[in-house]
Design an enzyme around this catalytic site. Structure first.
Site, short mmCIF file in Angstrom:
data_model
loop_
_atom_site.label_atom_id
_atom_site.label_comp_id
_atom_site.label_asym_id
_atom_site.label_seq_id
_atom_site.Cartn_x
_atom_site.Cartn_y
_atom_site.Cartn_z
N ASP A 145 0.82 -1.22 0.00
CA ASP A 145 0.00 0.00 0.00
C ASP A 145 0.85 1.26 0.00
OD1 ASP A 145 -2.43 1.38 -0.07
OD2 ASP A 145 -2.45 1.63 2.10
N CYS A 208 -17.26 -6.51 -16.32
CA CYS A 208 -16.72 -5.35 -15.60
C CYS A 208 -16.72 -4.11 -16.49
CB CYS A 208 -15.32 -5.64 -15.08
SG CYS A 208 -14.10 -6.08 -16.33
N CYS A 254 -15.52 2.34 -5.00
CA CYS A 254 -16.57 1.79 -5.86
C CYS A 254 -16.27 0.32 -6.07
CB CYS A 254 -16.62 2.53 -7.19
SG CYS A 254 -17.87 1.90 -8.35
N CYS A 257 -17.19 -2.95 -10.48
CA CYS A 257 -16.50 -3.87 -11.38
C CYS A 257 -16.16 -5.18 -10.69
CB CYS A 257 -15.26 -3.23 -11.99
SG CYS A 257 -13.93 -2.85 -10.83
#
Length: 401
Positions: A145, A208, A254, A257
């Protein structure tokens, strides 16, 4: 992944214990990883070229992360000089938002990957692998990350999974609901044979691409960040007016997908799989008590919360320049999409935002009020350029859509 590559002590150390790849994989899985793979620490030259190409085309939309310095993020030796191998791990997490709480709304939805800090247990698991390497006399650095390594490219090279058409890595039997990281080490454990990778599992499926609410996946494996809602909620400045309605009730991230991806839908139906299940009391729950299971947060409480409470609850999210104003900006866009204009609490929240000293907040409050069909009597600072631009922007009230 080779089955029995033995780690021999390096740097002249002769009394350290040896560790084989099977042992490293077992350590990682015991610590919570759902997949472990190994690959060489050679530069990801093709990925660097793609990053440069997409950045030049503007597809990064101002996103930094691995775009900030492609030469650095695609070369593991920048993290560890003399790096020879990467031990890559994936940590699976829970999905499914369920229905919002029945009381205290309106609520905004949080993407599955952002409901908890899944990178903390990922780092802990990778540190366990790194500790074994260090005990064997090798250097080892954990990367997760950050801007230092293209983690999806590393996962693909290490045979963790295949590149999905939404640009995510899909792990066989697991799907794309994972966070990825790696241990960069100078231990000579990379496979001797060329890595063949995992065969593509998408085939002709394009769910997707078709399921993206803004058409951000412009080609298989290519995402235009300027359209991607997951990036737009993190971008600074004014929220792009073209995608405000499409944001719907999403406050951060979001999942669309991923939600429509067949491997993920199959995985959600499975039972008995070990996934990371965090403490049910999250940071957000402590700061804003009505947030439920972490998938939903109360919009009006967000707008009313102090800067300190907002950062205590959501500070681990990517927030431009660590400024809580962007959380309020997003909350106003969501409120415009899901708020009830007849609710006195909603009207009061909009009026307070119209009087906010921050012109960015007032500007989005103008759009919110107009979309809800509310008046602008409470608006102050009308001459500010941001506010004036919103007052001049055509807005179709929600009742008319």
């Amino acid at each position: 992944m080779p089955r029995r590559e033995t780690l021999e002590p390096s740097g002249g150390i002769t009394d350290a214990m040896t560790v084989d790849v099977d042992t490293l994989a077992t350590i990682g899985r015991t610590a919570g990883l759902c997949a472990v793979g190994v690959c060489r620490a050679e530069p990801f030259s093709e990925v660097a070229a793609v990053l440069h190409e997409r950045k030049q085309a503007g597809l990064h939309g101002g996103m930094q992360f691995t775009y900030r310095n492609p030469e650095r993020s695609t070369d593991p030796t920048r993290l560890l000089p003399g790096a020879a191998a990467l031990i890559v791990g994936a940590l699976e997490f829970e999905a499914g938002a369920g229905d919002p709480p029945s009381d205290g709304g309106p609520y905004a939805r949080v993407a599955a990957y952002a409901r908890r800090d899944y990178y903390q247990p990922l780092r802990t698991a990778l540190e366990a692998v790194a500790a074994a390497l260090r005990a064997a006399g090798h250097r080892a650095v954990v990367s997760a990350d950050g801007n230092g390594l293209v983690d999806r490219a590393a996962a693909h090279r290490a045979g963790i999974g295949w590149w999905g058409k939404n640009s995510n890595i899909l792990v066989p039997g697991v799907g794309s609901l994972v966070v990825l990281g790696a241990v960069v080490t100078d231990a000579p454990i990379a496979p001797q044979e060329p890595e063949s990778g995992v065969a593509d599992g998408c085939g002709s499926c394009r769910q997707c691409l078709d399921g993206c609410p803004t058409g951000a996946i412009i080609a298989p494996g290519t995402v235009d960040a300027r359209r991607c809602l997951a990036w737009l909620v993190q971008a600074d400045g004014v929220f792009d007016p073209d995608y405000r309605v499409a944001l719907g009730d999403r406050i951060y991230g979001c999942d669309d997908c991923s939600d429509v991806c067949p491997p993920n839908r199959v995985r959600v139906r499975l039972t008995g799989r070990t996934r990371h299940r965090p403490d049910p009391v999250s940071e957000v729950d402590r700061a804003l008590p009505s947030t439920g299971n972490g998938a939903w947060v109360p919009v009006l409480e967000m707008l009313d919360a102090s800067d300190g409470a907002l950062m205590a609850g959501f500070g681990r999210w990517y927030i431009p320049r660590r400024e809580p104003r962007y959380l309020r900006r997003n909350a106003l866009v969501v409120l415009a999409n899901v708020g009830d204009r007849s609710d006195s609490r909603v009207r009061s929240a909009v009026d307070r935002a119209l009087r906010d000293p921050d012109p960015l907040i007032r500007a989005h409050a103008v759009w919110c009020a107009r979309r809800l069909g509310l008046g602008l009597d409470a608006l102050s600072g009308r001459d500010d350029p941001l506010v004036r631009a919103e007052m001049e922007r055509p807005v179709r009230p929600r009742d008319a859509t």
